[in-house]
Design an enzyme around this catalytic site. Structure first.
Site, PDB file in Angstrom:
ATOM      1  NE  ARG A 146      61.677  32.534  54.209  1.00 33.59           N
ATOM      2  CZ  ARG A 146      60.361  32.448  54.095  1.00 33.59           C
ATOM      3  NH1 ARG A 146      59.673  33.477  53.708  1.00 33.59           N
ATOM      4  NH2 ARG A 146      59.731  31.339  54.388  1.00 33.59           N
TER       5      ARG A 146
ATOM      6  CG  ASP B 201      54.724  27.850  46.459  1.00 35.99           C
ATOM      7  OD1 ASP B 201      54.114  28.788  47.006  1.00 35.99           O
ATOM      8  OD2 ASP B 201      55.066  26.815  47.069  1.00 35.99           O
TER       9      ASP B 201
ATOM     10  CG  ASN C 229      57.963  24.363  50.472  1.00 30.28           C
ATOM     11  OD1 ASN C 229      58.662  24.961  51.295  1.00 30.28           O
ATOM     12  ND2 ASN C 229      57.143  24.997  49.651  1.00 30.28           N
TER      13      ASN C 229
END
Ligand code: EPU
Length: 445
Positions: free
Chosen positions: A410, A318, A23
């Site tokens: 991912r 998360d 991120n």
């Protein structure tokens, strides 16, 4: 479609090394749009979202190259880092196409930099995703305040501005990629921008670090108020991306849930404050053993502890799914409140299928433990939900088959290899069933 086959029961031991932060890498790659010169980024993780972003930038005319590390000639063991260079000298097509955006919502991060650099951006509107609606209205509102005219039609957002103007923007709610998008836009806008109620996530500070190295003038990085003095142009830079705090947190949970003794190396303990505090509250021994390493030692008995997800520095959304897996093994009732996304409990039903006792009411899950988890065929629904199911499988009786692990790919680099290195029994398989492990747990060839 790949699957993981996991046999539970092994405590994780030894050392596991975390990769660069996905991120952070996503906005930092988008920042390359802001300059004609080359940006070199070290420590980019090899995960699917990054491959998608490479594809996105290349589709716009950027030259993106991955440089694999060259082993040091002196034979020293320090592993060199790979780096990626991105050169956006010509951006022939300032468009983020739906085919790419639909697979990765973070594609909207190119909106601000594209309009700032080229005066025009066409970005497909991201749809919802498994964890919630994921609107980008706050990105658009901010760009409009900076003078962009925005039209939405045929599923695309088109933003135009000959040159963005600095503006005073107060975010209605805290948004990570919204802060990043407008920070990039403000870096090239005319005059000063003040952004208030910004996200304080380390990934935003990482982006500010790269932008500053590119010649941007930013004050307040890491705080909720960012002051940006726009400049005419930015130049090339080389920058090393922060370690992934969510990957690090996931491994800490893995060490804790398996009752292991695991050192998570190459992380930044300062970014893990809320996660470490919660693990300690749950009775896990956690020690910061070096400036970049945290050691976790499982407890005989885990204690129930509530979490409530918040923006940084609060407990990260998360990490909610992974914590829930841990809570199934704790003595008593743990309340898990999800405050950031409206639908981030997709892992609950799968954990229940493995024997967990969890009831959801609105944004709160009530977890009763300890539950004896048993293996089952379960399905990944999103990135972090997948991690939660892997953690549950590591302590379940028997062999769990985890389907749709592309969600995992991912955002976690070589996840199963890293876990295997710490003693987990986990294999990646194509469409193969039945079980791959013999009764002793030894893998079949
Ligand atoms: N929101 C709005 N309007 C906007 C933007 C956000 O209402 O214009 C709302 C969202 O719907 C959500 C809340 O604000 O309820 C916070 O969303 P945010 O914008 O902060 O999320 P994001 O930037 O889309 C990033 C991470 C997510 C992480 C969240 C929260 C990236 C690429 N993604 O998403 O990471 O969960 O911040 O910390 O940075 C993941 O890695 O698994 C992941 C989903």
């Amino acid at each position: 479609m790949d699957k993981f086959i996991i046999r539970g029961g092994n405590p994780l031991t030894g050392t596991v090394r975390v990769s660069g932060a996905k991120n952070s890498a996503l906005p930092l790659m988008a920042a390359a749009i802001l300059t004609e010169e080359e940006i070199a980024l070290e420590n980019i993780p090899h995960v699917r979202d990054i491959a998608t972003e490479r594809r996105l930038l290349a589709s716009m005319g950027a030259v993106v190259e991955l440089h694999e590390p060259v082993a040091p000639e002196d034979g020293s063991s320090t592993a060199p880092l790979s780096h990626t260079t991105i050169c956006c000298r010509s951006l022939s097509e300032p468009v983020a196409r739906y085919e790419i955006v639909k697979t990765m919502r973070a594609s909207s991060l190119v909106l601000g930099p594209l309009v700032a650099r080229t005066g025009l951006a066409r970005v497909a509107m991201p749809g919802g995703c498994a964890i919630g609606g994921r609107p980008i209205d706050l990105h658009l509102k901010g760009l409009e305040k900076m003078g962009a005219s925005i039209v939405q039609q045929h599923g695309y957002i088109e933003a135009r501005a000959p040159r963005l103007r600095g503006a005073h923007i107060v975010f209605d709610r805290i948004t990570v990629t919204g802060t990043e998008d407008l920070l990039m836009a403000a870096a090239l806008a005319e005059g000063e921008s003040v952004l208030e109620n910004c996200a304080r996530e380390p990934e935003v500070a990482d982006l500010a670090g790269l932008l500053t190295a590119m010649g941007a003038r930013i004050e307040g990085a890491g705080t909720s108020t960012l002051r940006v003095h726009g400049v005419r142009s930015l130049h090339g830079a080389r920058y090393c991306i922060n370690p992934d705090r969510i990957e690090a947190g996931t491994f800490l949970m893995a060490g804790a849930i398996t009752g292991g003794d695991l050192t998570v190396a190459g992380c930044n303990p300062d970014h893990l404050g809320a996660v470490i505090a919660k693990l300690r509250e749950a009775g896990v021994r956690v020690d910061v053993v070096a400036a970049d390493a945290v050691r976790v030692r499982g407890a005989d008995k885990l204690a129930a502890a509530d979490i409530s997800t918040e923006e940084y520095p609060g407990f990260p959304t998360d990490m909610q799914a992974q914590y829930m897996a841990l809570a199934t093994q704790a003595e008593g009732v743990s309340l898990v409140r999800e405050n950031i996304f409206e639908n981030r409990f997709m892992h609950v039903q799968e954990l229940v299928r493995m024997g967990a006792s969890i009831k959801v009411d609105g944004n709160t899950a009530t977890v009763r433990g300890p539950a004896r988890l048993s293996s089952a065929a379960v399905m990944c629904s999103d990135l972090r939900a997948s991690a939660s199911l892997v953690l549950a499988a590591l302590v379940a009786d028997g062999e769990t088959v985890l389907d749709r692990v592309y969600h995992m790919d991912r955002g976690y680099e070589r996840f199963e290899e890293k876990l295997r290195g710490a003693g987990a029994q986990i294999q990646r398989m194509g469409d193969v069933f039945p079980p791959r492990f013999g009764p002793s747990g030894a893998t079949h060839a």
